[in-house]
Design a protein around this motif. Structure first.
Motif, PDB file in Angstrom:
ATOM      1  N   SER A  86       0.873  -1.170   0.000  1.00 23.12           N
ATOM      2  CA  SER A  86       0.000   0.000   0.000  1.00 23.12           C
ATOM      3  C   SER A  86       0.913   1.224   0.000  1.00 23.12           C
ATOM      4  O   SER A  86       1.825   1.327   0.835  1.00 23.12           O
ATOM      5  CB  SER A  86      -0.878  -0.017   1.249  1.00 23.12           C
ATOM      6  N   PHE A  87       0.683   2.151  -0.951  1.00 17.08           N
ATOM      7  CA  PHE A  87       1.578   3.296  -1.066  1.00 17.08           C
ATOM      8  C   PHE A  87       0.856   4.511  -1.616  1.00 17.08           C
ATOM      9  O   PHE A  87      -0.228   4.413  -2.188  1.00 17.08           O
ATOM     10  CB  PHE A  87       2.780   2.951  -1.951  1.00 17.08           C
ATOM     11  N   GLU A  88       1.468   5.671  -1.399  1.00 22.24           N
ATOM     12  CA  GLU A  88       1.003   6.930  -1.968  1.00 22.24           C
ATOM     13  C   GLU A  88       1.908   7.272  -3.150  1.00 22.24           C
ATOM     14  O   GLU A  88       3.130   7.129  -3.053  1.00 22.24           O
ATOM     15  CB  GLU A  88       1.064   8.054  -0.946  1.00 22.24           C
ATOM     16  N   PHE A  89       1.303   7.727  -4.235  1.00 23.54           N
ATOM     17  CA  PHE A  89       2.049   8.120  -5.430  1.00 23.54           C
ATOM     18  C   PHE A  89       1.661   9.539  -5.789  1.00 23.54           C
ATOM     19  O   PHE A  89       0.487   9.899  -5.767  1.00 23.54           O
ATOM     20  CB  PHE A  89       1.712   7.179  -6.589  1.00 23.54           C
ATOM     21  N   SER A  90       2.662  10.353  -6.093  1.00 24.11           N
ATOM     22  CA  SER A  90       2.381  11.735  -6.481  1.00 24.11           C
ATOM     23  C   SER A  90       3.302  12.160  -7.610  1.00 24.11           C
ATOM     24  O   SER A  90       4.402  11.639  -7.778  1.00 24.11           O
ATOM     25  CB  SER A  90       2.514  12.671  -5.288  1.00 24.11           C
ATOM     26  N   ILE A  91       2.813  13.123  -8.375  1.00 29.32           N
ATOM     27  CA  ILE A  91       3.560  13.708  -9.483  1.00 29.32           C
ATOM     28  C   ILE A  91       3.659  15.209  -9.236  1.00 29.32           C
ATOM     29  O   ILE A  91       2.646  15.874  -9.041  1.00 29.32           O
ATOM     30  CB  ILE A  91       2.854  13.453 -10.833  1.00 29.32           C
ATOM     31  N   GLY A  92       4.878  15.710  -9.243  1.00 25.54           N
ATOM     32  CA  GLY A  92       5.076  17.156  -9.103  1.00 25.54           C
ATOM     33  C   GLY A  92       5.108  17.646  -7.672  1.00 25.54           C
ATOM     34  O   GLY A  92       6.086  18.219  -7.233  1.00 25.54           O
TER      35      GLY A  92
END
Length: 66
Positions: free
Chosen positions: A31-37
């Protein structure tokens, strides 16, 4: 006049990708958080361990949990 549209937005470099692992589950899912920018704005995702590692490599992520 809308004051919220008059505020300058911070720069966003869409080439930056971030991952923060939230949990490594007993069933093999990560389970993970993914972000761009912006690392503050993220989506939560779950992948099997091998798929997670491939996802991180393909997106050339910066790990925030390390």
């Amino acid at each position: 006049m809308n004051p919220s549209t008059d505020l300058p937005l911070p720069a966003c470099d869409t080439s930056l990708r971030f991952v923060r692992v939230m949990e490594r589950r007993a069933d093999g899912l990560v389970s993970f958080e993914f972000s761009i920018g912006w690392p503050e704005l993220a989506v939560e995702l779950m992948l099997p361990e091998a798929a997670f590692e491939a996802f991180c490599a393909n997106n050339r992520v910066q790990r925030l949990d390390a």
